[in-house]
Design a protein around this motif. Structure first.
Motif, PDB file in Angstrom:
ATOM      1  N   MET A   1       0.835  -1.190   0.017  1.00  0.00           N
ATOM      2  CA  MET A   1       0.179  -0.151  -0.005  1.00  0.00           C
ATOM      3  C   MET A   1       0.694   1.172  -0.078  1.00  0.00           C
ATOM      4  O   MET A   1       0.387   2.357  -0.662  1.00  0.00           O
ATOM      5  CB  MET A   1      -0.857  -0.222   1.275  1.00  0.00           C
ATOM      6  N   ALA A   2       1.928   1.277   0.737  1.00  0.00           N
ATOM      7  CA  ALA A   2       2.802   2.410   0.605  1.00  0.00           C
ATOM      8  C   ALA A   2       3.416   2.522  -0.615  1.00  0.00           C
ATOM      9  O   ALA A   2       3.549   3.792  -0.876  1.00  0.00           O
ATOM     10  CB  ALA A   2       4.092   2.246   1.751  1.00  0.00           C
ATOM     11  N   ARG A   3       3.854   1.546  -1.164  1.00  0.00           N
ATOM     12  CA  ARG A   3       4.363   1.644  -2.515  1.00  0.00           C
ATOM     13  C   ARG A   3       3.458   2.125  -3.478  1.00  0.00           C
ATOM     14  O   ARG A   3       3.704   3.261  -4.524  1.00  0.00           O
ATOM     15  CB  ARG A   3       4.965   0.440  -3.045  1.00  0.00           C
ATOM     16  N   ILE A   4       2.054   1.737  -3.494  1.00  0.00           N
ATOM     17  CA  ILE A   4       1.024   2.231  -4.335  1.00  0.00           C
ATOM     18  C   ILE A   4       0.998   3.842  -4.274  1.00  0.00           C
ATOM     19  O   ILE A   4       0.704   4.706  -5.097  1.00  0.00           O
ATOM     20  CB  ILE A   4      -0.176   1.602  -4.289  1.00  0.00           C
ATOM     21  N   SER A   5       0.961   4.339  -2.863  1.00  0.00           N
ATOM     22  CA  SER A   5       0.495   5.624  -2.285  1.00  0.00           C
ATOM     23  C   SER A   5       1.851   6.507  -3.110  1.00  0.00           C
ATOM     24  O   SER A   5       1.785   7.494  -3.619  1.00  0.00           O
ATOM     25  CB  SER A   5       0.694   5.886  -0.605  1.00  0.00           C
ATOM     26  N   LYS A   8       1.484   6.959  -6.861  1.00  0.00           N
ATOM     27  CA  LYS A   8       0.109   7.852  -6.920  1.00  0.00           C
ATOM     28  C   LYS A   8       0.652   9.410  -6.714  1.00  0.00           C
ATOM     29  O   LYS A   8       0.285  10.305  -7.695  1.00  0.00           O
ATOM     30  CB  LYS A   8      -0.975   7.502  -6.043  1.00  0.00           C
ATOM     31  N   ARG A   9       1.537   9.621  -5.695  1.00  0.00           N
ATOM     32  CA  ARG A   9       2.105  10.966  -5.519  1.00  0.00           C
ATOM     33  C   ARG A   9       2.876  11.425  -6.501  1.00  0.00           C
ATOM     34  O   ARG A   9       3.043  12.547  -6.921  1.00  0.00           O
ATOM     35  CB  ARG A   9       2.754  10.993  -4.068  1.00  0.00           C
ATOM     36  N   LEU A  10       3.792  10.363  -6.827  1.00  0.00           N
ATOM     37  CA  LEU A  10       4.829  10.615  -7.979  1.00  0.00           C
ATOM     38  C   LEU A  10       3.930  11.182  -9.269  1.00  0.00           C
ATOM     39  O   LEU A  10       4.394  11.863 -10.125  1.00  0.00           O
ATOM     40  CB  LEU A  10       5.608   9.571  -8.317  1.00  0.00           C
ATOM     41  N   VAL A  14       4.168  14.645 -11.204  1.00  0.00           N
ATOM     42  CA  VAL A  14       4.533  14.755 -12.614  1.00  0.00           C
ATOM     43  C   VAL A  14       3.391  15.459 -13.526  1.00  0.00           C
ATOM     44  O   VAL A  14       3.631  16.166 -14.455  1.00  0.00           O
ATOM     45  CB  VAL A  14       4.734  13.289 -13.150  1.00  0.00           C
ATOM     46  N   ALA A  15       1.977  15.026 -13.265  1.00  0.00           N
ATOM     47  CA  ALA A  15       1.076  15.584 -13.831  1.00  0.00           C
ATOM     48  C   ALA A  15       0.966  17.214 -13.683  1.00  0.00           C
ATOM     49  O   ALA A  15       0.672  17.879 -14.553  1.00  0.00           O
ATOM     50  CB  ALA A  15      -0.492  14.922 -13.445  1.00  0.00           C
ATOM     51  N   TRP A  16       1.051  17.708 -12.394  1.00  0.00           N
ATOM     52  CA  TRP A  16       1.004  19.086 -11.981  1.00  0.00           C
ATOM     53  C   TRP A  16       2.293  19.759 -12.748  1.00  0.00           C
ATOM     54  O   TRP A  16       1.975  20.870 -13.148  1.00  0.00           O
ATOM     55  CB  TRP A  16       0.946  19.269 -10.580  1.00  0.00           C
ATOM     56  N   VAL A  17       3.329  19.348 -12.863  1.00  0.00           N
ATOM     57  CA  VAL A  17       4.178  19.626 -13.621  1.00  0.00           C
ATOM     58  C   VAL A  17       4.261  19.973 -14.938  1.00  0.00           C
ATOM     59  O   VAL A  17       4.419  20.814 -15.596  1.00  0.00           O
ATOM     60  CB  VAL A  17       5.633  18.873 -13.341  1.00  0.00           C
TER      61      VAL A  17
END
Length: 231
Positions: A1-5, A8-10, A14-17
């Motif tokens: 779950m931590a890896r998926i989180s 998602k944050r990455l 990237v999407a915001w950049v």
């Protein structure tokens, strides 16, 4: 779950950049609709590669350019310029068909694509650059009127080593302002645009002379100055 989180944050970062870069680019393009670009990627590249050589360029308004010049450039580089939306898909299909038929791969870039490339990108034939060029061209067509595209292109196009823009080219090669260029002189300038580092306005080769003759014929076939009247 931590890896998926973390993933998602990455992805969100990237999407915001990417979104921020797109908004910045659109803002610059909108600004350049009204404000003349102070330089271009190609001019910066020349200055960086040749720090001891002077770059020749002087901006002039579209109204201060002989009407023969945009006609010659359109006749030479992009005859469907008044009608397409930045990317000429018909020309691309024809170029691919010729390539698959065994002929050499020719360029199918529009004047809008060349304007975008000269302003923001680099020279080359990579798929990445061509994709960026096409995307920028579509954005330019959406934000600029056709006359503004021609105005910017004619002011940043390279006409010889370190010679950018039609005003500098006109003064250097003919000793007159761009507003006074004749039918023949306009065709002569347009003839070197495919490769201004090799083709010469001052000492035209047989190939350049053939191109000048062809461009003059195309200018006549396009109904002369009437062709771009509606831009």
């Amino acid at each position: 779950m931590a890896r998926i989180s973390i993933v998602k944050r990455l992805f969100r970062t990237v999407a915001w950049v990417f979104l921020a870069l797109m908004l910045l680019l659109l803002s610059v393009l909108l600004l350049f609709r009204y404000v003349n670009p102070p330089t271009s990627a190609f001019m910066l590249g020349y200055s960086f590669a040749n720090p001891d050589k002077e770059l020749q360029q002087r901006w002039v308004n579209f109204s201060d350019i002989s009407p023969w010049v945009p006609l010659a450039v359109v006749a030479s580089e992009d005859q469907r310029f008044p009608d397409h939306w930045g990317v000429d898909f018909a020309a691309i299909r024809n170029a691919l068909a010729e390539y698959h038929a065994g002929e050499g791969l020719r360029g199918a870039s529009t004047i809008t694509q060349q304007t975008a490339k000269n302003l923001f990108l680099w020279n080359g034939r990579s798929f990445v650059r061509k994709t960026l060029e096409a995307g920028l061209a579509l954005a330019v067509e959406g934000l600029w009127p056709k006359q503004r595209i021609l105005e910017v292109y004619l002011n940043i196009a390279e006409f010889g080593l370190g010679i950018y823009g039609v005003e500098a080219a006109s003064q250097i090669y003919f000793g007159i302002p761009a507003s006074q260029l004749s039918f023949e002189q306009a065709a002569r300038l347009a003839a070197v645009l495919p490769n201004p580092k090799v083709l010469s306005v001052a000492s035209p080769s047989p190939y350049v002379r053939d191109r000048i003759f062809w461009i003059r014929g195309q200018m006549d076939q396009l109904s002369g100055l009437q062709y771009l009247k509606g831009l």
